[in-house]
Design a protein around this motif. Structure first.
Motif, PDB file in Angstrom:
ATOM      1  N   GLU A   1       0.838  -1.198   0.000  1.00 32.19           N
ATOM      2  CA  GLU A   1       0.000   0.000   0.000  1.00 32.19           C
ATOM      3  C   GLU A   1       0.875   1.250   0.000  1.00 32.19           C
ATOM      4  O   GLU A   1       1.923   1.301   0.656  1.00 32.19           O
ATOM      5  N   TYR A   2       0.430   2.234  -0.732  1.00 30.67           N
ATOM      6  CA  TYR A   2       1.097   3.534  -0.744  1.00 30.67           C
ATOM      7  C   TYR A   2       0.856   4.226   0.600  1.00 30.67           C
ATOM      8  O   TYR A   2      -0.238   4.127   1.173  1.00 30.67           O
ATOM      9  N   ASP A   3       1.869   4.898   1.084  1.00 28.56           N
ATOM     10  CA  ASP A   3       1.733   5.634   2.339  1.00 28.56           C
ATOM     11  C   ASP A   3       1.017   6.953   2.060  1.00 28.56           C
ATOM     12  O   ASP A   3       1.590   7.877   1.476  1.00 28.56           O
ATOM     13  N   PRO A   4      -0.255   7.085   2.479  1.00 28.84           N
ATOM     14  CA  PRO A   4      -1.022   8.282   2.128  1.00 28.84           C
ATOM     15  C   PRO A   4      -0.773   9.478   3.041  1.00 28.84           C
ATOM     16  O   PRO A   4      -1.439  10.513   2.897  1.00 28.84           O
TER      17      PRO A   4
ATOM     18  N   CYS B   1      -8.941   5.953  -5.191  1.00 27.81           N
ATOM     19  CA  CYS B   1      -7.834   6.577  -5.938  1.00 27.81           C
ATOM     20  C   CYS B   1      -7.018   7.536  -5.082  1.00 27.81           C
ATOM     21  O   CYS B   1      -6.682   8.644  -5.496  1.00 27.81           O
ATOM     22  N   VAL B   2      -6.689   7.095  -3.878  1.00 22.71           N
ATOM     23  CA  VAL B   2      -5.864   7.914  -2.991  1.00 22.71           C
ATOM     24  C   VAL B   2      -4.394   7.669  -3.331  1.00 22.71           C
ATOM     25  O   VAL B   2      -3.863   6.592  -3.083  1.00 22.71           O
ATOM     26  N   GLY B   3      -3.779   8.647  -3.952  1.00 20.70           N
ATOM     27  CA  GLY B   3      -2.385   8.505  -4.369  1.00 20.70           C
ATOM     28  C   GLY B   3      -2.236   7.820  -5.706  1.00 20.70           C
ATOM     29  O   GLY B   3      -1.111   7.590  -6.155  1.00 20.70           O
ATOM     30  N   SER B   4      -3.357   7.473  -6.356  1.00 23.65           N
ATOM     31  CA  SER B   4      -3.287   6.896  -7.696  1.00 23.65           C
ATOM     32  C   SER B   4      -4.164   7.726  -8.629  1.00 23.65           C
ATOM     33  O   SER B   4      -5.016   8.500  -8.177  1.00 23.65           O
TER      34      SER B   4
ATOM     35  N   PRO C   1       0.550   8.233 -11.277  1.00 20.46           N
ATOM     36  CA  PRO C   1      -0.417   8.528 -12.339  1.00 20.46           C
ATOM     37  C   PRO C   1      -1.264   7.341 -12.780  1.00 20.46           C
ATOM     38  O   PRO C   1      -2.283   7.531 -13.430  1.00 20.46           O
ATOM     39  N   TYR C   2      -0.881   6.127 -12.398  1.00 21.98           N
ATOM     40  CA  TYR C   2      -1.566   4.952 -12.912  1.00 21.98           C
ATOM     41  C   TYR C   2      -2.736   4.535 -12.018  1.00 21.98           C
ATOM     42  O   TYR C   2      -2.837   4.916 -10.849  1.00 21.98           O
ATOM     43  N   CYS C   3      -3.621   3.742 -12.601  1.00 26.35           N
ATOM     44  CA  CYS C   3      -4.695   3.088 -11.851  1.00 26.35           C
ATOM     45  C   CYS C   3      -4.151   1.768 -11.316  1.00 26.35           C
ATOM     46  O   CYS C   3      -3.552   0.990 -12.056  1.00 26.35           O
TER      47      CYS C   3
ATOM     48  N   THR D   1      -5.852   3.294  -1.142  1.00 27.39           N
ATOM     49  CA  THR D   1      -4.589   3.864  -1.613  1.00 27.39           C
ATOM     50  C   THR D   1      -4.073   3.137  -2.847  1.00 27.39           C
ATOM     51  O   THR D   1      -4.459   2.010  -3.151  1.00 27.39           O
ATOM     52  N   ALA D   2      -3.165   3.825  -3.519  1.00 33.52           N
ATOM     53  CA  ALA D   2      -2.476   3.189  -4.644  1.00 33.52           C
ATOM     54  C   ALA D   2      -1.685   1.994  -4.152  1.00 33.52           C
ATOM     55  O   ALA D   2      -1.287   1.917  -2.982  1.00 33.52           O
ATOM     56  N   MET D   3      -1.470   1.050  -5.038  1.00 32.35           N
ATOM     57  CA  MET D   3      -0.575  -0.066  -4.754  1.00 32.35           C
ATOM     58  C   MET D   3       0.755   0.217  -5.452  1.00 32.35           C
ATOM     59  O   MET D   3       0.776   0.509  -6.657  1.00 32.35           O
ATOM     60  N   VAL D   4       1.828   0.154  -4.721  1.00 30.14           N
ATOM     61  CA  VAL D   4       3.144   0.529  -5.244  1.00 30.14           C
ATOM     62  C   VAL D   4       4.120  -0.638  -5.091  1.00 30.14           C
ATOM     63  O   VAL D   4       3.843  -1.604  -4.366  1.00 30.14           O
TER      64      VAL D   4
END
Length: 800
Positions: free
Chosen positions: A347-350, A401-404, A411-413, A506-509
């Motif tokens: 998970e992206y750190d929001p 779409c938090v951070g995505s 920028p990606y989904c 959140t975005a997945m990174v």
């Protein structure tokens, strides 16, 4: 070396080619070429009686080179080279050209010009054939063992597949326990069952059902499978098929062979720290085990929290004497033939998105934290609470779409976040029908079989949907309530949604070690930081490094069905690579003339496969050295070497020069001659398809095929102009779809440089153009040939 005796075999495609080309004139022309020892005509030569004519000529030693003019070039080439090899001639002493699609069909309105072009093509093929040299095969050892990096669902499934195919498998996981994100997720869509299950292994006493929970699957008991937790890869040496991998194992401080998981150690441990596995919603001891358990069923000590010998209570109570506080890190060297990277994502750190106040407001959480709440094994035993005061949360707002899909962050989904929100919303509404659940979204994306039903079911259960990205989360301290400010794009009004709990999708990174691991393994990352595939469409689990494969979320966030497919694919690719215990390869590779090598260090950086290294010679001088195993024979290094020290075994410089002169030595047309240098991949298929579709273009265009457009040198362009070409076309792949990654882009830069050089020489730069084409764009090749011919006519004759 024996003098070249070329056999030329001209097929007329059942008489179709002879309706356009003067086959008799072509045959007589060929007979008078020096070095031609045998000439034959037939309807076809790639099968039946025609192929037998070639075989007999080879067996009777009448010829030692073969040139065939056929009408089905690729299929015929495979059949002819196989038959020639079986007859005793090296298959790389064969040249096959296509008179139908390169002459007869596109120039059917100009038969005389087409016939002269056919002569030029045959002359070029014959002159090249005379210079051909045998290319042999080489065998390289391949160790039948595989390293799988990452112990999540993807890594475990790939490891199981390979172990069951009798490969020695090493599964390396950096955390103390297997499972990855799946162990924390609780439930997975689309089956709504446990996340911690894998395909049933084939073991005695284990029933072969559709799936098994990892803990009862017998996964750890699969023969040939070695599991190394608390470990990470720190070094890679060797070559494909025979890698030496150094793995560093952190101390567990608990002997895995002795621990009986009785929990006495944890019960007496005085140290409590936030439990990251449970999203810090509860605490754990310094010695702990994850629940629900995946593997291994052994406690581990958190070395940052433990007081070790200053406490040692766990040592005193352990009935199995399993706790060893003096364990040290150790390094293990593994000899493997192949590697699979299955490091997943996170998970992206929001917290960097200040308007959502994650990390500041306790009641703003992420999906993974919510998943731990929903898990009956989790910190709240399945109850949805407000972390701030532990009271039940009855109003829950999801923000997508938090951070995505946001150029400020990513920028990606991330592709799976909408489904995670729908899954969690349904779980909440099913357990608590009176709960108020709202999802704020940009677009709801439910692309997958049965996935749209999640959306329909959520609406049926009363989940509310607001189309809009919230601008701010505000905390009302008097009521300890969160207010989500969002503009509803459909209703066109500003809403203030009161919430007890806000869940950020959140975005997945990429996993945190992706960059470091990519550097160790020599792999590329894409612009988003995920591991880059060899080809996203057709080779999604391969990399440019032979023997190294990728799967699952290491390449991009994926749902479990896609991850499962990826895992099976990567395992199959690795098995296929190592199946015979050896790698057999034709030596169609680059080689270095060390006397000319100037130690400029350009080629090691240029090679897209990492096949070139610098090795020391006397007096501190270094020279380039090509790995025959890794080299793909693209020739990009040839095109970039400033001193001409590198050549290809299958296309030397003298062969290129000879073909250029031959192709341009026969005019037969009033139009200005054009040399089209095409890559053997997409560029040449565009030329093929223009003929296959019977598209017309002038017969003044002569095509020279090279492995990759990146091989082209400025001197080739100048030599073509000197030999009589009035213009030069470079036909390559699309820059983003080059079969050799960077070749087409490098060719474009050389064309731009050559244009400047031509201008300095007083030659119109318009005489040189590059075209990026694919197979289905034969019409564009034909159009480009026509346009360039007209432009050259306007420019007039070239005067050097």
């Amino acid at each position: 070396m024996e003098a070249a005796k070329v056999g030329v075999f001209i097929a007329d495609c059942g008489g179709q080619i002879s309706k356009v080309l003067d086959i008799e004139a072509i045959t007589n022309f060929v007979k008078n070429i020096d070095g031609v020892a045998f000439v034959a005509r037939n309807s076809e030569f790639w099968r039946g009686q025609g192929l037998q004519i070639i075989v007999e000529a080879v067996k009777n030693k009448k010829i030692n080179r073969v040139v065939v003019a056929e009408s089905i070039p690729k299929i015929s080439e495979l059949a002819i080279t196989k038959a020639v090899e079986e007859a005793g001639l090296n298959p790389y002493l064969v040249e096959v050209l296509d008179l139908k699609n390169h002459c007869a069909w596109p120039h059917r309105d100009a038969p005389l010009e087409a016939t002269e072009k056919a002569k030029a093509l045959l002359l070029a093929a014959i002159e090249k054939a005379k210079l051909l040299e045998p290319i042999e095969k080489a065998e390289f050892p391949a160790v039948k063992s595989v390293l799988v990096i990452g112990g999540g669902i993807a890594g475990m499934q790939a490891a199981e597949d390979l172990a069951e195919m009798d490969f020695q498998v090493y599964l390396v996981e950096r955390e103390p326990f297997l499972g990855g994100l799946a162990a924390m997720a609780g439930h997975f869509f689309p089956t709504d069952d446990c996340a911690v299950c894998i395909q049933s292994p084939d073991l005695k006493t284990i029933s072969r059902t559709s799936r098994k929970c990892v803990y009862r699957s017998g996964f750890s008991e699969i023969p040939n499978l070695n599991i190394l937790t608390n470990s990470r890869v720190v070094k890679l040496e060797g070559a494909p098929g025979n890698y030496k991998v150094t793995v560093e194992r952190k101390p567990r401080y608990v002997n895995e062979k002795k621990c009986v998981a009785c929990d006495l150690c944890a019960s007496v441990c005085p140290v409590e720290v936030p439990d990251e596995y449970n999203a810090k919603l509860k605490t754990r001891k310094a010695i702990y085990i994850n629940k629900p358990l995946i593997y291994p069923p052994v406690y581990v000590i958190d070395e940052e929290a433990c007081k070790f010998h200053d406490c040692a209570r766990c040592v005193e109570v352990c009935p199995a004497k399993a706790i060893e506080l003096d364990q040290k890190p150790e390094k293990v060297t593994l000899n493997v033939g192949s590697i699979i990277v299955a490091t997943g994502f996170k998970e992206y750190d929001p917290s960097v998105i200040k308007e959502y106040h994650y990390g500041e407001y306790p009641d703003v959480i992420t999906h993974l934290e919510l998943a731990r709440m929903l898990d009956a094994f989790g910190p709240t035993n399945g109850v949805i609470i407000k972390p701030s005061d532990k009271k039940p949360a009855k109003r829950i707002v999801f923000i997508q779409c938090v951070g995505s899909r946001d150029r400020r962050w990513n920028p990606y989904c991330s592709s799976i976040c909408c489904m995670i929100s729908l899954k969690h919303a349904i779980m909440i509404k099913s357990a608590y029908p009176d709960a108020d659940v709202t999802i704020c979204y940009i677009d709801m994306r439910t692309a997958g079989r049965g996935y749209e039903k999640y959306y329909e079911r959520a609406r049926e259960l009363g989940v509310k949907f607001v189309k809009g990205r919230p601008s701010e989360i505000v905390h009302d301290p008097s009521a300890n309530t969160l207010i989500v400010e969002v503009e509803d794009e459909l209703l066109r009004r500003l809403l203030e949604l009161e919430a007890d709990l806000v869940v950020l999708a959140t975005a997945m990174v990429p996993s945190e070690d992706s960059k470091e691991l990519a550097g160790i393994l020599g792999l590329e990352l894409d612009e988003d930081g995920f591991f880059k595939e060899y080809n996203a469409k057709l080779r999604p689990t391969e990399t440019k490094r032979r023997g190294i494969f990728i799967c699952g979320g290491a390449t991009f966030p994926k749902d479990v069905p896609t991850t499962s497919i990826h895992s099976h694919s990567a395992a199959l690719k690795a098995a296929k690579f190592l199946l015979h215990g050896r790698i057999v390869k034709d030596l169609k590779v680059a080689f270095v003339n060390e006397e000319y090598c100037s130690n400029c260090q350009i080629c090691p950086v240029t090679c897209p496969y990492g096949a070139i290294t610098l090795v020391p010679k006397e007096n501190g001088h270094f020279v380039a050295r090509v790995s025959a195993l890794i080299c793909e024979g693209c020739g990009i290094c040839v095109g970039t070497c400033p001193v001409g020290a590198i050549e290809l075994t299958h296309l030397r410089q003298n062969q290129i020069q000879t073909q250029i002169r031959a192709l341009l030595s026969i005019n037969g047309t009033s139009n200005p001659l054009i040399l089209a240098i095409s890559c053997s991949e997409c560029g040449h298929t565009a030329v093929d398809s223009s003929g296959m579709s019977m598209m017309r273009y002038p017969a003044n265009v002569r095509v020279l095929k090279v492995p990759c457009a990146g091989m082209v040198q400025v001197q080739h362009i100048l030599e073509a102009l000197k030999a009589g070409a009035q213009g030069v076309m470079i036909v390559g792949c699309k820059p983003d779809g080059c079969h050799y990654e960077v070749g087409s882009g490098k060719a474009q830069k050389k064309v731009e440089m050559a244009k400047m050089l031509l201008k300095a020489y007083g030659i119109e730069p318009e005489r040189l153009e590059m075209f990026h084409l694919i197979y289905v764009e034969g019409d564009r090749f034909a159009e480009a040939a026509r346009i360039m011919t007209e432009n050259l006519k306007k420019l007039g004759p070239l005067r050097l």
